[in-house]
Write a protein that holds these residues in place. Structure first.
Motif, short mmCIF file in Angstrom:
data_model
loop_
_atom_site.label_atom_id
_atom_site.label_comp_id
_atom_site.label_asym_id
_atom_site.label_seq_id
_atom_site.Cartn_x
_atom_site.Cartn_y
_atom_site.Cartn_z
N GLY A 67 0.81 -1.21 0.00
CA GLY A 67 0.00 0.00 0.00
C GLY A 67 0.85 1.26 0.00
O GLY A 67 0.60 2.18 -0.78
N VAL A 68 1.86 1.29 0.87
CA VAL A 68 2.71 2.49 0.92
C VAL A 68 3.64 2.54 -0.29
O VAL A 68 3.92 3.63 -0.82
CB VAL A 68 3.49 2.55 2.25
CG1 VAL A 68 4.58 1.51 2.33
CG2 VAL A 68 4.09 3.94 2.46
N ILE A 69 4.11 1.38 -0.77
CA ILE A 69 4.95 1.37 -1.97
C ILE A 69 4.20 1.94 -3.16
O ILE A 69 4.71 2.78 -3.91
CB ILE A 69 5.44 -0.06 -2.26
CG1 ILE A 69 6.44 -0.52 -1.19
CG2 ILE A 69 6.10 -0.15 -3.64
CD1 ILE A 69 6.76 -1.99 -1.23
N SER A 70 2.96 1.49 -3.34
CA SER A 70 2.14 1.97 -4.45
C SER A 70 1.84 3.46 -4.31
O SER A 70 1.92 4.22 -5.28
CB SER A 70 0.85 1.17 -4.52
OG SER A 70 0.00 1.66 -5.53
N ALA A 71 1.50 3.89 -3.09
CA ALA A 71 1.18 5.30 -2.86
C ALA A 71 2.39 6.19 -3.10
O ALA A 71 2.24 7.36 -3.49
CB ALA A 71 0.66 5.49 -1.43
N ALA A 72 3.59 5.63 -2.90
CA ALA A 72 4.81 6.39 -3.15
C ALA A 72 5.19 6.41 -4.63
O ALA A 72 6.16 7.07 -5.02
CB ALA A 72 5.96 5.82 -2.32
N GLY A 73 4.45 5.65 -5.45
CA GLY A 73 4.67 5.69 -6.89
C GLY A 73 5.55 4.59 -7.44
O GLY A 73 6.04 4.69 -8.57
N TYR A 74 5.73 3.50 -6.68
CA TYR A 74 6.59 2.40 -7.11
C TYR A 74 5.76 1.14 -7.36
O TYR A 74 4.68 0.98 -6.81
CB TYR A 74 7.67 2.12 -6.06
CG TYR A 74 8.57 3.31 -5.81
CD1 TYR A 74 9.61 3.63 -6.68
CD2 TYR A 74 8.36 4.13 -4.70
CE1 TYR A 74 10.42 4.72 -6.45
CE2 TYR A 74 9.17 5.23 -4.47
CZ TYR A 74 10.19 5.52 -5.34
OH TYR A 74 10.99 6.61 -5.12
#
Length: 215
Positions: free
Chosen positions: A47-54
């Motif tokens: 979730g945080v990886i995706s939200a950070a754009g990765y």
């Protein structure tokens, strides 16, 4: 003369991450050594990886560090270094890491976030629970914090719990986080610095001590 406000560390973790579990075992020693306060914030890694754009899935085939055989060896080495129990090849099925994050937020809403998180990660990475799902979360909340099932499950499913989780991820990303475990060190003068990874706890200690020295 008033005592200076303590340095705080926002500890962003996923209960399904072995590296977050390993880092969690070092939070109490960190507080004792540095005098900081650690606040635990549950989220889930992708979730945080995706939200950070990765794109985590795209990185798996190209990163040796993400290959299962290496991760099992690496996490076992860290557990040995920390002298903590750890099932390096856990058999726990984790069908929905986001659900575990929601359970962690629900526990925080009952002022039992840390005790719940510790018990949930122990169930997964030490005890080897067969399945980390709603039933396990409900049992742990009841056994460790006395939160009865008829109260805890509705809190997990409450829309405000999901909103808090989304807000937590947004705050983590705004502070520079891009994965778990992440640590955001905050000083009383507004200073803020992010440190990423279980393998950088020594650097986390350095940041805390430098921020404390700077006043």
């Amino acid at each position: 003369m008033p005592m200076p406000a303590p340095i705080t560390v926002d500890f962003y973790f996923s209960a399904s991450s072995p590296y977050a579990y390993l880092a969690s075992t070092q939070m109490l020693p960190l507080q004792i050594e540095t005098g900081c306060r650690v606040d635990w914030y549950p989220l889930w890694g992708r979730g945080v990886i995706s939200a950070a754009g990765y794109d985590f899935s795209a990185a798996i085939p190209t990163s040796g560090a993400l290959q299962p055989a290496y991760r099992r060896l690496d996490t076992a080495r860290w557990a040995k270094l920390y002298k903590v129990p750890f099932r390096s090849d856990t058999e726990t099925a984790i069908p929905d890491p986001r659900l575990l994050a929601l359970a962690g937020v629900a526990a925080r809403r009952f002022d039992a976030g840390q005790v719940f998180a510790r018990a949930l990660m122990k169930a997964i990475f030490v005890d080897g629970a067969p399945r980390a799902d709603t039933d396990l979360c409900i049992r742990i909340a009841n056994d460790t914090a006395g939160i009865e099932p008829h109260l805890f499950q509705p809190m997990m499913e409450d829309g405000e719990t999901a909103r808090i989780l989304d807000s937590t991820i947004a705050t983590a990303v705004a502070d520079g986080c891009f994965g778990v475990p992440s640590f955001v060190v905050k000083g009383p003068n507004g200073a803020k610095e992010m440190v990423f990874g279980n393998d950088r706890i020594a650097l986390l200690k350095q940041v805390i001590k430098e921020m404390k020295a700077s006043g």
